[in-house]
Motif scaffolding. Structure first.
Motif, PDB file in Angstrom:
ATOM      1  N   LEU A  21       1.691   9.887  -5.895  1.00 40.44           N
ATOM      2  CA  LEU A  21       0.616  10.868  -5.727  1.00 40.44           C
ATOM      3  C   LEU A  21       0.580  11.830  -6.922  1.00 40.44           C
ATOM      4  O   LEU A  21      -0.488  12.098  -7.485  1.00 40.44           O
ATOM      5  CB  LEU A  21       0.827  11.646  -4.418  1.00 40.44           C
ATOM      6  CG  LEU A  21      -0.145  12.792  -4.158  1.00 40.44           C
ATOM      7  CD1 LEU A  21      -1.572  12.278  -4.040  1.00 40.44           C
ATOM      8  CD2 LEU A  21       0.231  13.558  -2.885  1.00 40.44           C
ATOM      9  N   VAL A  22       1.754  12.313  -7.323  1.00 35.47           N
ATOM     10  CA  VAL A  22       1.824  13.254  -8.448  1.00 35.47           C
ATOM     11  C   VAL A  22       1.288  12.591  -9.722  1.00 35.47           C
ATOM     12  O   VAL A  22       0.516  13.200 -10.469  1.00 35.47           O
ATOM     13  CB  VAL A  22       3.277  13.740  -8.652  1.00 35.47           C
ATOM     14  CG1 VAL A  22       3.422  14.440  -9.988  1.00 35.47           C
ATOM     15  CG2 VAL A  22       3.678  14.670  -7.527  1.00 35.47           C
ATOM     16  N   LYS A  23       1.685  11.342  -9.957  1.00 36.92           N
ATOM     17  CA  LYS A  23       1.256  10.657 -11.184  1.00 36.92           C
ATOM     18  C   LYS A  23      -0.261  10.453 -11.193  1.00 36.92           C
ATOM     19  O   LYS A  23      -0.881  10.470 -12.259  1.00 36.92           O
ATOM     20  CB  LYS A  23       2.000   9.330 -11.335  1.00 36.92           C
ATOM     21  CG  LYS A  23       3.421   9.567 -11.832  1.00 36.92           C
ATOM     22  CD  LYS A  23       4.253   8.326 -11.859  1.00 36.92           C
ATOM     23  CE  LYS A  23       5.641   8.676 -12.373  1.00 36.92           C
ATOM     24  NZ  LYS A  23       6.597   7.616 -12.190  1.00 36.92           N
ATOM     25  N   ILE A  24      -0.847  10.300 -10.040  1.00 36.62           N
ATOM     26  CA  ILE A  24      -2.311  10.189  -9.977  1.00 36.62           C
ATOM     27  C   ILE A  24      -2.942  11.562 -10.252  1.00 36.62           C
ATOM     28  O   ILE A  24      -3.915  11.672 -10.999  1.00 36.62           O
ATOM     29  CB  ILE A  24      -2.752   9.618  -8.608  1.00 36.62           C
ATOM     30  CG1 ILE A  24      -2.355   8.147  -8.534  1.00 36.62           C
ATOM     31  CG2 ILE A  24      -4.258   9.785  -8.401  1.00 36.62           C
ATOM     32  CD1 ILE A  24      -2.514   7.520  -7.170  1.00 36.62           C
ATOM     33  N   LEU A  25      -2.333  12.600  -9.692  1.00 41.19           N
ATOM     34  CA  LEU A  25      -2.892  13.953  -9.871  1.00 41.19           C
ATOM     35  C   LEU A  25      -2.878  14.392 -11.345  1.00 41.19           C
ATOM     36  O   LEU A  25      -3.795  15.063 -11.808  1.00 41.19           O
ATOM     37  CB  LEU A  25      -2.110  14.987  -9.038  1.00 41.19           C
ATOM     38  CG  LEU A  25      -2.192  14.847  -7.518  1.00 41.19           C
ATOM     39  CD1 LEU A  25      -1.400  15.952  -6.835  1.00 41.19           C
ATOM     40  CD2 LEU A  25      -3.635  14.870  -7.038  1.00 41.19           C
ATOM     41  N   VAL A  26      -1.834  14.013 -12.063  1.00 44.47           N
ATOM     42  CA  VAL A  26      -1.739  14.485 -13.454  1.00 44.47           C
ATOM     43  C   VAL A  26      -2.399  13.536 -14.453  1.00 44.47           C
ATOM     44  O   VAL A  26      -2.456  13.832 -15.643  1.00 44.47           O
ATOM     45  CB  VAL A  26      -0.274  14.758 -13.887  1.00 44.47           C
ATOM     46  CG1 VAL A  26       0.350  15.817 -13.019  1.00 44.47           C
ATOM     47  CG2 VAL A  26       0.567  13.485 -13.866  1.00 44.47           C
ATOM     48  N   HIS A  60       0.851  -1.192   0.000  1.00 37.18           N
ATOM     49  CA  HIS A  60       0.000   0.000   0.000  1.00 37.18           C
ATOM     50  C   HIS A  60       0.888   1.244   0.000  1.00 37.18           C
ATOM     51  O   HIS A  60       1.608   1.480   0.965  1.00 37.18           O
ATOM     52  CB  HIS A  60      -0.925  -0.004   1.213  1.00 37.18           C
ATOM     53  CG  HIS A  60      -1.975  -1.063   1.104  1.00 37.18           C
ATOM     54  ND1 HIS A  60      -3.222  -0.828   0.579  1.00 37.18           N
ATOM     55  CD2 HIS A  60      -1.918  -2.391   1.395  1.00 37.18           C
ATOM     56  CE1 HIS A  60      -3.910  -1.963   0.566  1.00 37.18           C
ATOM     57  NE2 HIS A  60      -3.132  -2.923   1.060  1.00 37.18           N
ATOM     58  N   VAL A  61       0.838   2.003  -1.083  1.00 33.04           N
ATOM     59  CA  VAL A  61       1.717   3.174  -1.223  1.00 33.04           C
ATOM     60  C   VAL A  61       1.021   4.433  -0.718  1.00 33.04           C
ATOM     61  O   VAL A  61       1.636   5.255  -0.031  1.00 33.04           O
ATOM     62  CB  VAL A  61       2.151   3.340  -2.702  1.00 33.04           C
ATOM     63  CG1 VAL A  61       3.076   4.529  -2.867  1.00 33.04           C
ATOM     64  CG2 VAL A  61       2.853   2.079  -3.181  1.00 33.04           C
ATOM     65  N   LEU A  62      -0.241   4.606  -1.055  1.00 33.09           N
ATOM     66  CA  LEU A  62      -1.001   5.754  -0.552  1.00 33.09           C
ATOM     67  C   LEU A  62      -2.191   5.230   0.249  1.00 33.09           C
ATOM     68  O   LEU A  62      -2.959   4.396  -0.228  1.00 33.09           O
ATOM     69  CB  LEU A  62      -1.493   6.628  -1.713  1.00 33.09           C
ATOM     70  CG  LEU A  62      -0.431   7.208  -2.648  1.00 33.09           C
ATOM     71  CD1 LEU A  62      -1.085   8.020  -3.768  1.00 33.09           C
ATOM     72  CD2 LEU A  62       0.563   8.076  -1.892  1.00 33.09           C
ATOM     73  N   ASN A  63      -2.311   5.733   1.477  1.00 33.04           N
ATOM     74  CA  ASN A  63      -3.351   5.216   2.381  1.00 33.04           C
ATOM     75  C   ASN A  63      -4.318   6.316   2.800  1.00 33.04           C
ATOM     76  O   ASN A  63      -4.309   6.756   3.948  1.00 33.04           O
ATOM     77  CB  ASN A  63      -2.709   4.616   3.644  1.00 33.04           C
ATOM     78  CG  ASN A  63      -1.945   3.351   3.322  1.00 33.04           C
ATOM     79  OD1 ASN A  63      -2.458   2.477   2.656  1.00 33.04           O
ATOM     80  ND2 ASN A  63      -0.707   3.285   3.786  1.00 33.04           N
ATOM     81  N   GLY A  64      -5.085   6.812   1.875  1.00 30.59           N
ATOM     82  CA  GLY A  64      -6.086   7.810   2.237  1.00 30.59           C
ATOM     83  C   GLY A  64      -5.549   9.225   2.295  1.00 30.59           C
ATOM     84  O   GLY A  64      -5.599   9.898   3.322  1.00 30.59           O
ATOM     85  N   ILE A  65      -5.024   9.684   1.155  1.00 32.69           N
ATOM     86  CA  ILE A  65      -4.466  11.045   1.072  1.00 32.69           C
ATOM     87  C   ILE A  65      -5.587  12.038   0.758  1.00 32.69           C
ATOM     88  O   ILE A  65      -6.389  11.781  -0.149  1.00 32.69           O
ATOM     89  CB  ILE A  65      -3.410  11.113  -0.053  1.00 32.69           C
ATOM     90  CG1 ILE A  65      -2.249  10.168   0.234  1.00 32.69           C
ATOM     91  CG2 ILE A  65      -2.973  12.544  -0.330  1.00 32.69           C
ATOM     92  CD1 ILE A  65      -1.130  10.724   1.038  1.00 32.69           C
TER      93      ILE A  65
END
Lengths: 253, 201
Positions: free
Chosen positions: B44-49, B16-21
């Motif tokens: 996180l950045v790759k998800i945002l873009v 789990h890399v991101l846990n509820g950001i």
């Protein structure tokens, strides 16, 4: 006049490709090297053989050297097209992804790569078929030239599909060399085919239709419509696969 | 609010890399995200873009974004000018609000690209390539800049020039999300988050 995005993409991809110095060198050297080796190693004796895609009672008699030259013309166009297709797709994947985030549609990127590939196929087919005139004159030259374009279409689309499917450059090259060698460089040789134990397998391989078109147009005046259609369908299947894979990998989520 | 992230989760297999950001960015804000290597910043950045999809959560972006990736994503066998031309066509840029001169030509002056605009990128220094990487993110005048380790390889002058531009960008109402593993001066930020084990602190 405002330049279209497709035009800009096409021009810059062409520059990117030609600035890899090995690409233009290989485009010129490979057909010449194949022809030279064939010229130095084959005899001029006349061999009768049956053309795979035609009726069983139709035989063609041609010199071994001419037959091998026509066959290697197809092989060299096929090999070069698949190589160019592969490196076009595999190079700059991450930067192309950035272009898509910035506004390009994935299919615009793929289409501009394909236009570049098609230009390369036209050049290689023209260069190869004109070089062949040094050795002999094909019976239907225009159709022979077209059959080389079809070989480029089938194998270029195969290269695009492999580039879209496989991430590693070496693995991609291996896939291309393997199939191009076995299919276009060996099994489709009409002299081999005539003696092959299991001819059905050879008929389902990608180079079958363009090779048949090349052999028929080089040494006879029979029509080639069926094998031309077969080549178009085979190449289209690879092209659709390449599009689907490229789109699913590169689309903006 | 120009960007809102709610409860984003992302896992690669069992990791789990991101846990509820969750983050919210308003106009004109400068937000910093710091964290150790492998903490999940780039994910996180790759998800945002829009490069990757989150497994769950909600993401809403209501503005034009510019993205500067961590590794320079530019064409090495094209010149600086050709790279600008290619990305300008991606952004559908022609001219800037009636100006005869496209905005990216102003950026070329600002980042001092004039002397090597016709050189192939592969022949430039790492810092200059990183500048080009950043300039490409700015050329369509985004409202929100998402910067992933943007000043790797910058020399001191370019670093100062970068912060000068960021100041100018904020004065014009732009917002910035800056992701880095190292922050020396936190005073310029409106908020700095620390990402640890996939959670923002």
């Amino acid at each position: 006049m405002k330049e279209s995005r497709l035009y800009i993409s096409f021009v810059l991809i062409m520059k990117l490709l030609l600035r890899r110095r090995m690409v233009p060198v290989l485009m010129v050297v490979i057909p010449a090297a194949f022809f030279l080796v064939v010229y130095l190693t084959t005899s001029t004796r006349v061999i009768p053989f049956r053309v795979a895609s035609m009726a069983e009672d139709i035989f063609i008699e041609v010199g071994e050297r001419s037959c091998s030259l026509a066959f290697f013309a197809v092989a060299s166009v096929g090999f070069l097209s698949s190589y160019v297709g592969l490196i076009l797709i595999q190079s700059n994947v991450a930067v192309n992804h950035r272009l898509i985030i910035c506004g390009y549609h994935p299919l615009e990127i793929l289409l501009s790569h394909f236009i570049v590939l098609f230009m390369i196929i036209l050049f290689v087919a023209a260069y190869t078929s004109l070089s062949l005139l040094i050795f002999f004159s094909p019976s239907q030259f225009i159709l022979f030239f077209l059959s080389l374009i079809l070989a480029g279409w089938v194998y270029g689309s195969y290269g695009l599909a492999i580039g879209s499917l496989i991430k590693g450059e070496l693995e991609g090259i291996l896939m291309i060399v393997l199939l191009a060698n076995i299919d276009a460089g060996w099994l489709q040789n009409p002299l081999f085919y005539a003696e092959a134990e299991n001819q059905v397998i050879i008929r389902y391989l990608p180079a079958y239709f363009p090779s048949q078109a090349a052999i028929i147009s080089a040494f006879s005046t029979y029509d080639v419509i069926n094998v031309v259609l077969g080549s178009l369908i085979y190449g289209s299947l690879f092209f659709i696969l390449a599009n689907a894979m490229f789109y699913s990998k590169m689309k903006k989520v | 609010m120009i960007l809102q992230v709610e409860n984003i989760q992302k896992a690669f297999g069992s990791k789990h890399v991101l846990n509820g950001i969750s983050i919210a960015i308003h106009q004109g804000m400068l937000i910093g995200i710091v964290g150790e290597n492998g903490a999940g910043k780039s994910t996180l950045v790759k998800i945002l873009v829009g490069l990757w999809k989150a497994d769950s959560g909600r993401l809403s972006i209501n503005c034009k974004t510019g993205y500067c990736p961590q590794l320079p994503l530019v064409f090495q066998h094209l010149s600086v000018m050709e790279n600008f031309r290619y990305f300008a066509s991606a952004y559908k840029l022609c001219t800037h609000k009636g100006d005869k001169q496209p905005y990216y030509e102003q950026l070329m002056k600002l980042f001092r690209f004039d002397e090597y605009k016709n050189q192939l990128v592969m022949n430039l220094s790492g810092g200059t390539i990183q500048k080009l990487n950043l300039a490409i993110a700015l050329m369509h005048q985004p409202d929100l800049l998402i910067l992933d380790e943007p000043y790797n390889g910058f020399d001191w002058d370019t670093y100062l020039c970068f912060w000068e531009y960021i100041k100018h960008f904020r004065e014009e109402g732009g917002s910035i999300l800056l992701v880095t593993h190292l922050l020396t001066d936190t005073s310029v930020f409106d908020q700095v988050y620390n990402i640890k084990k996939g959670v923002l602190e």
